[in-house]
Design a protein around this motif. Structure first.
Motif, short mmCIF file in Angstrom:
data_model
loop_
_atom_site.label_atom_id
_atom_site.label_comp_id
_atom_site.label_asym_id
_atom_site.label_seq_id
_atom_site.Cartn_x
_atom_site.Cartn_y
_atom_site.Cartn_z
N SER A 271 0.83 -1.20 0.00
CA SER A 271 0.00 0.00 0.00
C SER A 271 0.87 1.25 0.00
N PHE A 272 1.92 1.26 0.83
CA PHE A 272 2.82 2.40 0.89
C PHE A 272 3.51 2.64 -0.45
N LEU A 273 4.05 1.58 -1.04
CA LEU A 273 4.74 1.72 -2.33
C LEU A 273 3.79 2.18 -3.42
N SER A 274 2.61 1.64 -3.44
CA SER A 274 1.62 2.02 -4.44
C SER A 274 1.25 3.50 -4.32
N ASP A 275 0.98 3.95 -3.08
CA ASP A 275 0.63 5.36 -2.85
C ASP A 275 1.79 6.29 -3.19
N THR A 276 3.00 5.90 -2.81
CA THR A 276 4.18 6.74 -3.05
C THR A 276 4.44 6.91 -4.53
N PHE A 277 4.47 5.81 -5.27
CA PHE A 277 4.80 5.91 -6.69
C PHE A 277 3.68 6.54 -7.50
N SER A 278 2.44 6.38 -7.11
CA SER A 278 1.36 7.04 -7.84
C SER A 278 1.39 8.54 -7.59
N SER A 279 1.76 8.97 -6.37
CA SER A 279 1.85 10.41 -6.11
C SER A 279 3.03 11.02 -6.84
N LEU A 280 4.12 10.27 -7.00
CA LEU A 280 5.27 10.78 -7.75
C LEU A 280 4.94 10.94 -9.22
N SER A 281 4.17 10.02 -9.80
CA SER A 281 3.82 10.14 -11.20
C SER A 281 2.86 11.30 -11.43
N ASN A 282 2.01 11.61 -10.45
CA ASN A 282 1.11 12.75 -10.57
C ASN A 282 1.82 14.07 -10.32
N ALA A 283 2.94 14.04 -9.59
CA ALA A 283 3.68 15.27 -9.27
C ALA A 283 4.29 15.87 -10.52
N GLY A 284 4.58 15.07 -11.53
CA GLY A 284 5.18 15.58 -12.75
C GLY A 284 4.26 16.47 -13.56
N THR A 285 2.95 16.43 -13.29
CA THR A 285 2.01 17.23 -14.06
C THR A 285 1.87 18.65 -13.50
N ALA A 286 2.35 18.90 -12.29
CA ALA A 286 2.26 20.23 -11.71
C ALA A 286 3.22 21.16 -12.44
N LYS A 287 2.77 22.40 -12.66
CA LYS A 287 3.61 23.35 -13.37
C LYS A 287 4.19 24.36 -12.40
N ALA A 288 5.48 24.24 -12.13
CA ALA A 288 6.17 25.20 -11.30
C ALA A 288 6.68 26.35 -12.15
N ALA A 289 6.89 26.09 -13.45
CA ALA A 289 7.37 27.12 -14.37
C ALA A 289 6.66 26.96 -15.70
N THR A 290 6.38 28.08 -16.35
CA THR A 290 5.80 28.05 -17.68
C THR A 290 6.64 28.90 -18.61
N VAL A 291 6.82 28.41 -19.83
CA VAL A 291 7.58 29.14 -20.85
C VAL A 291 6.69 29.31 -22.06
N GLU A 292 6.65 30.53 -22.58
CA GLU A 292 5.83 30.82 -23.75
C GLU A 292 6.71 31.48 -24.80
N ASP A 293 6.64 30.97 -26.03
CA ASP A 293 7.42 31.49 -27.14
C ASP A 293 6.56 32.49 -27.89
N LEU A 294 6.88 33.78 -27.74
CA LEU A 294 6.16 34.84 -28.43
C LEU A 294 6.95 35.26 -29.66
N GLU A 295 6.45 36.22 -30.40
CA GLU A 295 7.09 36.60 -31.67
C GLU A 295 8.51 37.12 -31.49
N LYS A 296 8.72 38.07 -30.59
CA LYS A 296 10.05 38.67 -30.41
C LYS A 296 10.67 38.37 -29.06
N THR A 297 9.92 37.70 -28.18
CA THR A 297 10.42 37.41 -26.84
C THR A 297 9.99 36.01 -26.39
N TYR A 298 10.61 35.58 -25.30
CA TYR A 298 10.16 34.41 -24.56
C TYR A 298 9.61 34.94 -23.24
N ALA A 299 8.51 34.37 -22.77
CA ALA A 299 7.96 34.73 -21.46
C ALA A 299 8.12 33.52 -20.54
N LEU A 300 8.79 33.73 -19.42
CA LEU A 300 9.05 32.66 -18.46
C LEU A 300 8.48 33.08 -17.12
#
Length: 133
Positions: free
Chosen positions: A28-57
């Motif tokens: 149960s512990f291993l299942s909960d731990t690894f499933s939470s780690l796989s879901n943690a990758g979807t959180a966005k701590a940073a976003t990058v956007e490629d605009l025409e003349k700039t990048y927005a971070l």
């Protein structure tokens, strides 16, 4: 050494064999731990956007003041690090397709969100014509 906070695909944990000893609590512990780690990758701590003349971070840095952050630009790499006396440690780097024009770039910290507007350096062609004799 710098670590990026960019989102990366999470690896899932799958067992290819049956456990040697059955332990319900451990399973149960291993299942909960690894499933939470796989879901943690979807959180966005940073976003990058490629605009025409700039990048927005945009990078979340709650609890840090602008005096506690260093931003370095070297060619096509941007590094954000926190100073040693900061309450929270931040160490991230991004590589962009084009070089960054530091003179046309800005940084703003508001409500725990660092916003970088990074100017793109326009590539200059160094093609010379050669006369045929």
């Amino acid at each position: 050494m710098f670590y990026s906070l960019a989102t990366r695909p999470a690896r899932s944990f799958q067992r290819s064999h049956a456990p040697a000893v059955s332990n319900g609590a451990l399973e149960s512990f291993l299942s909960d731990t690894f499933s939470s780690l796989s879901n943690a990758g979807t959180a966005k701590a940073a976003t990058v956007e490629d605009l025409e003349k700039t990048y927005a971070l945009q990078l979340d840095v709650p609890g840090l003041a602008k005096e506690q952050l260093d931003i370095g630009i070297e060619g096509d790499v941007v590094r954000v690090t926190s100073k040693d006396d900061a309450a929270r440690k931040v160490k991230a780097a991004w590589r962009f397709p084009l070089e960054i024009d530091a003179a046309n770039s800005t940084a703003k910290l508001e409500n725990g969100v660092l916003t970088l507007t990074l100017g793109k350096k326009v590539p200059v062609s160094n093609v010379s014509q050669l006369a045929i004799q």
